[in-house]
Design an enzyme around this catalytic site. Structure first.
Site, PDB file in Angstrom:
ATOM      1  N   PRO A  65       2.165   5.916 -31.877  1.00 24.93           N
ATOM      2  CA  PRO A  65       2.690   7.231 -32.250  1.00 24.93           C
ATOM      3  C   PRO A  65       3.660   7.713 -31.173  1.00 24.93           C
ATOM      4  O   PRO A  65       3.467   7.439 -29.990  1.00 24.93           O
ATOM      5  CB  PRO A  65       1.445   8.106 -32.341  1.00 24.93           C
ATOM      6  N   HIS A  66       4.714   8.390 -31.591  1.00 22.30           N
ATOM      7  CA  HIS A  66       5.699   8.867 -30.633  1.00 22.30           C
ATOM      8  C   HIS A  66       6.352  10.125 -31.171  1.00 22.30           C
ATOM      9  O   HIS A  66       6.389  10.360 -32.376  1.00 22.30           O
ATOM     10  CB  HIS A  66       6.751   7.792 -30.334  1.00 22.30           C
TER      11      HIS A  66
END
Length: 154
Positions: A65-66
């Site tokens: 996730p970013h």
């Protein structure tokens, strides 16, 4: 770019179980707040907003996730190892137990992409993932992550 510049030992955690992806993002926000003084609510909202575009579970039990945030000066990372994998909507439909989140400045441009590529390369290595899954000490996990990335860069 080195992984050791992206993640501090304080940003590495181990949890037994996690009830949902939403709860995982809340923990990542708390880790980012504790390690880098990022506003946890903003971090959680940004992760959820990015995830709504498509799942960041890349397969083989790994998720990346970013998100981009205001008020951050450089790309930062947080890593969580789960003892019990959770559904993450990954591309291979396998549950996820290794999560490396990246938080980048809004205007980070290529640095965000370089960091994502570095983390992705590191966590595609089956030996690295096996070592991460075999350890529960956050300091050891940090060492595995940073040493693996350093040896890949060499």
């Amino acid at each position: 770019m080195q992984l050791s510049t992206l993640i501090t030992p304080e940003a590495v955690r181990v949890f037994g179980t996690m009830s949902s992806k939403k709860r995982l993002f809340q923990e990542l926000g708390e880790v980012a707040h504790a390690a880098y003084a990022l506003p946890s609510g903003n971090a959680v909202d940004a992760l959820q907003e990015r995830e709504s575009l498509g799942p960041t579970g890349v397969g083989q039990g790994v998720a990346l996730p970013h998100a981009r945030l205001s008020g951050i000066d450089r790309v930062r990372g947080a890593f969580i190892r789960l003892e019990k994998a959770i559904d993450f909507g990954a591309v291979d439909r396998q549950p996820v137990d290794l999560i490396f989140a990246l938080f980048a400045p809004l205007d980070s441009g290529v640095d965000h992409l370089k960091a994502l590529a570095l983390v992705s390369r590191t966590l595609r290595d089956g030996t690295v993932c096996a070592k991460l899954r075999a350890n529960t000490d956050p300091a050891t996990l940090h060492a595995v992550l940073t040493e693996a990335a350093a040896s890949q860069a060499a």
